[in-house]
Design an enzyme around this catalytic site. Structure first.
Site, PDB file in Angstrom:
ATOM      1  N   GLY A 113      -2.236  -6.679  -9.548  1.00  0.00           N
ATOM      2  CA  GLY A 113      -1.466  -7.474 -10.501  1.00  0.00           C
ATOM      3  C   GLY A 113      -1.780  -8.949 -10.473  1.00  0.00           C
ATOM      4  O   GLY A 113      -1.455  -9.678 -11.409  1.00  0.00           O
TER       5      GLY A 113
ATOM      6  N   LYS B 294      -7.134 -13.604  -4.785  1.00  0.00           N
ATOM      7  CA  LYS B 294      -5.719 -13.277  -4.959  1.00  0.00           C
ATOM      8  C   LYS B 294      -5.016 -14.492  -5.544  1.00  0.00           C
ATOM      9  O   LYS B 294      -5.039 -15.574  -4.952  1.00  0.00           O
ATOM     10  CB  LYS B 294      -5.097 -12.911  -3.613  1.00  0.00           C
ATOM     11  CG  LYS B 294      -3.650 -12.442  -3.705  1.00  0.00           C
ATOM     12  CD  LYS B 294      -3.166 -11.958  -2.356  1.00  0.00           C
ATOM     13  CE  LYS B 294      -1.719 -11.489  -2.402  1.00  0.00           C
ATOM     14  NZ  LYS B 294      -1.265 -10.981  -1.079  1.00  0.00           N
TER      15      LYS B 294
ATOM     16  N   GLY C 182       0.875 -13.131 -12.170  1.00  0.00           N
ATOM     17  CA  GLY C 182      -0.522 -13.111 -11.746  1.00  0.00           C
ATOM     18  C   GLY C 182      -0.917 -14.208 -10.782  1.00  0.00           C
ATOM     19  O   GLY C 182      -2.094 -14.352 -10.455  1.00  0.00           O
TER      20      GLY C 182
ATOM     21  N   ARG D 255      -6.885   2.126  -1.391  1.00  0.00           N
ATOM     22  CA  ARG D 255      -5.617   2.356  -0.696  1.00  0.00           C
ATOM     23  C   ARG D 255      -5.218   3.820  -0.820  1.00  0.00           C
ATOM     24  O   ARG D 255      -5.739   4.552  -1.664  1.00  0.00           O
ATOM     25  CB  ARG D 255      -4.517   1.488  -1.332  1.00  0.00           C
ATOM     26  CG  ARG D 255      -4.871  -0.003  -1.341  1.00  0.00           C
ATOM     27  CD  ARG D 255      -4.683  -0.595  -2.746  1.00  0.00           C
ATOM     28  NE  ARG D 255      -5.183  -1.968  -2.810  1.00  0.00           N
ATOM     29  CZ  ARG D 255      -4.537  -3.014  -2.326  1.00  0.00           C
ATOM     30  NH1 ARG D 255      -3.363  -2.843  -1.752  1.00  0.00           N
ATOM     31  NH2 ARG D 255      -5.059  -4.209  -2.399  1.00  0.00           N
TER      32      ARG D 255
ATOM     33  N   ASP E 136       0.757   1.796  -1.319  1.00  0.00           N
ATOM     34  CA  ASP E 136      -0.203   0.959  -2.039  1.00  0.00           C
ATOM     35  C   ASP E 136      -0.670  -0.223  -1.198  1.00  0.00           C
ATOM     36  O   ASP E 136      -1.601  -0.934  -1.585  1.00  0.00           O
ATOM     37  CB  ASP E 136       0.385   0.462  -3.367  1.00  0.00           C
ATOM     38  CG  ASP E 136       1.734  -0.208  -3.190  1.00  0.00           C
ATOM     39  OD1 ASP E 136       2.704   0.493  -2.885  1.00  0.00           O
ATOM     40  OD2 ASP E 136       1.815  -1.449  -3.342  1.00  0.00           O
ATOM     41  N   ASN E 137      -0.037  -0.445  -0.056  1.00  0.00           N
ATOM     42  CA  ASN E 137      -0.456  -1.495   0.873  1.00  0.00           C
ATOM     43  C   ASN E 137      -1.097  -0.893   2.122  1.00  0.00           C
ATOM     44  O   ASN E 137      -1.136  -1.540   3.164  1.00  0.00           O
ATOM     45  CB  ASN E 137       0.744  -2.345   1.311  1.00  0.00           C
ATOM     46  CG  ASN E 137       1.335  -3.145   0.173  1.00  0.00           C
ATOM     47  OD1 ASN E 137       0.652  -3.455  -0.795  1.00  0.00           O
ATOM     48  ND2 ASN E 137       2.610  -3.468   0.264  1.00  0.00           N
TER      49      ASN E 137
ATOM     50  N   ASP F 250      -2.923  -6.788   2.756  1.00  0.00           N
ATOM     51  CA  ASP F 250      -1.788  -7.260   1.957  1.00  0.00           C
ATOM     52  C   ASP F 250      -0.693  -7.885   2.807  1.00  0.00           C
ATOM     53  O   ASP F 250       0.374  -7.313   3.008  1.00  0.00           O
ATOM     54  CB  ASP F 250      -1.225  -6.121   1.106  1.00  0.00           C
ATOM     55  CG  ASP F 250      -2.203  -5.678   0.027  1.00  0.00           C
ATOM     56  OD1 ASP F 250      -3.151  -6.430  -0.252  1.00  0.00           O
ATOM     57  OD2 ASP F 250      -2.025  -4.581  -0.530  1.00  0.00           O
TER      58      ASP F 250
END
Length: 483
Positions: free
Chosen positions: A91, A107, A120, A178, A247-248, A257
């Site tokens: 994202g 990032k 974002g 991931r 997802d991490n 993350d």
């Protein structure tokens, strides 16, 4: 080599376009370099002097695209606090391609189709935290993503009731796949696509399996083994991730993350570092069990290409593996050999954890001072920084007895402990100092802490105060996901 000689390789476009979005970063206004990491430069063969040029800042900011780079963001799903979310994704992160098998990702580079309600962006404080902590973890020997550089800007975003300056950190990893990536692919019920993703992960992280039979099962077994060791090291050093969603969770067995993480200040087995985690799902003590749960989710996502029963059966080895590594590391932290008298060693470690919690003792400072203890007759260097001394006095009676039974000397134990007990741990209150100065435009502490993070066992005599216990007013403070 020079920056314009770096040639990036993008290999993700072999997948169907529904699994990614090609897009350009949205540059920040008036970007300025905060810090670059020489050790990360070495990994990709980049000359240090190149990092002092404007082109390097433009590269981090996304206004300069290097040869071979086609920026993109990846989609994935994930279980967040135990609840399945069918579509997540990068994202606020954009992948640029790989150099020397290190995949570069910025990032905070702007909106993507996976941003959902986000903007974002990454603010300065969260970027500094990730930049420093990824290097601190590496300095402790804990598997992690790395960081190449970080920039500040005159772009602002709204966070926690105030405007904060935006930043971009260039992250590097052997893989950004991931468990949540497999969850998204599994939803397609496309066996070929899932196999393709598994082949991609094997190529990146388990290349020794490429020509093996049952390679997908073996990939899973390898990840179980890596994760068992990773979580043992987290627990050993009192690290709390804070958001262990699937997802991490890295398919390469890395720490990824960095959000509301924390290193334990005073020991508290049920400590929660993320104030969003109201039920304590990701508490310190629960981390190994959540890791096992995440692996069970992965086993289900792989059932189209693997024998799920075999995967679930192998998961039963996770906790025993984790406990073996943890006990071995913790014994070294007190200067003992875990292979000798295992049961008494386990009891000694459990007793120590109870004593540390009851005494309200700074966790990592305890081990550093134990390393330098010269006599059982004078425990003042340790007891004087405990809120309550009796629990530790009682533990030292047990410890002294074990040491005498083993015939170990202070010098023998010191040699073992010096290799595993750092003088410096980058705790949150220390990093906060760097953040506050950076908000004033002074990035010196960020660069000082980078050196400490990468060399935590060294003396750094000018920063002796960072080796002291965390002031109680800053101890075990909970953070937000925007931290």
């Amino acid at each position: 080599m020079k920056l314009d000689e770096l040639k990036l390789d993008v290999d993700y476009f072999e997948f169907d376009e529904k699994f990614y979005q090609k897009l350009k970063p949205t540059p920040l206004k008036n970007p300025k370099l905060i810090s670059f990491n020489k050790k990360a430069c070495d990994l990709i063969g980049l000359d240090y002097l190149e990092c002092e040029r404007k082109d390097f800042v433009d590269f981090i900011n996304g206004s300069l695209t290097l040869e071979g780079s086609v920026p993109y963001s990846m989609v994935y799903a994930g279980h967040q606090f135990g609840y399945f979310v069918p579509q997540l994704g990068d994202g606020r992160a954009i992948n640029l391609g790989s150099v020397n098998n290190w995949h570069l990702q910025t990032k905070g580079s702007g909106l993507t189709k996976y941003s959902r309600s986000g903007d974002g962006r990454a603010v300065l404080r969260s970027s500094i935290r990730e930049y420093l902590m990824s290097e601190a973890m590496h300095g402790l020997g804990i598997a992690t993503t790395r960081a190449l550089a970080i920039i500040d800007s005159d772009t602002f975003a709204h966070r926690d009731w105030e405007e904060e300056s935006c930043s971009i950190v260039m992250r590097m990893s052997p893989s950004w796949i991931r468990i949540g990536t497999f969850e998204f692919f599994a939803r397609t019920k496309n066996k070929q696509a899932i196999s393709q993703l598994a082949d991609y992960v094997i190529k990146q992280s388990y290349s020794h399996l490429e020509n093996e039979e049952n390679k997908y099962e073996k990939m899973f077994y390898s990840l179980v083994d890596k994760t068992a060791e990773l979580l043992a090291l987290w627990q050993t050093y009192g690290f709390q991730h804070g958001v262990m969603n699937t997802d991490n969770f890295s398919m390469a067995g890395l720490t990824i993350d960095y959000g509301p993480y924390a290193f334990m200040d005073y020991f508290e087995k049920n400590a929660i570092c993320n104030h969003t985690d109201v039920e304590g799902r990701y508490s310190y003590n629960n981390q190994p069990y959540v890791a096992r749960w995440n692996l069970m989710v992965l086993a289900q996502a792989l059932k189209e290409i693997c024998d799920e029963k075999k995967l679930m059966s192998y998961i039963q080895t996770f906790l025993p593996q984790h406990e073996n590594v943890y006990l071995s590391k913790m014994n070294k932290r007190v200067g003992l050999d875990a292979s000798k008298s295992g049961n008494s060693n386990l009891q000694l470690i459990l007793e120590l954890l109870g004593a540390l919690e009851a005494s309200k003792m700074d966790y990592n400072v305890f081990f550093y001072r134990l390393t330098n203890l010269k006599s059982f007759d004078d425990l003042s260097s340790i007891l004087d920084i405990a809120v309550f001394q009796d629990p530790l006095k009682n533990w030292f009676e047990s410890y002294k007895k074990v040491c005498e039974e083993r015939g170990t000397s202070f010098e023998t134990r010191r040699k073992i402990m010096k290799k595993v007990n750092p003088k410096y741990i980058l705790k949150n209150y220390i990093i906060q100092e760097a953040i506050e100065k950076a908000h004033e435009g002074d990035y010196c502490i960020v660069n000082d802490l980078l050196k400490i993070a990468q060399n935590p066992f060294d003396e750094h005599s000018e920063f002796e105060r960072y080796a002291n216990p965390t002031p109680m007013k800053f101890a075990n403070v909970k953070l937000s996901c925007s931290s």
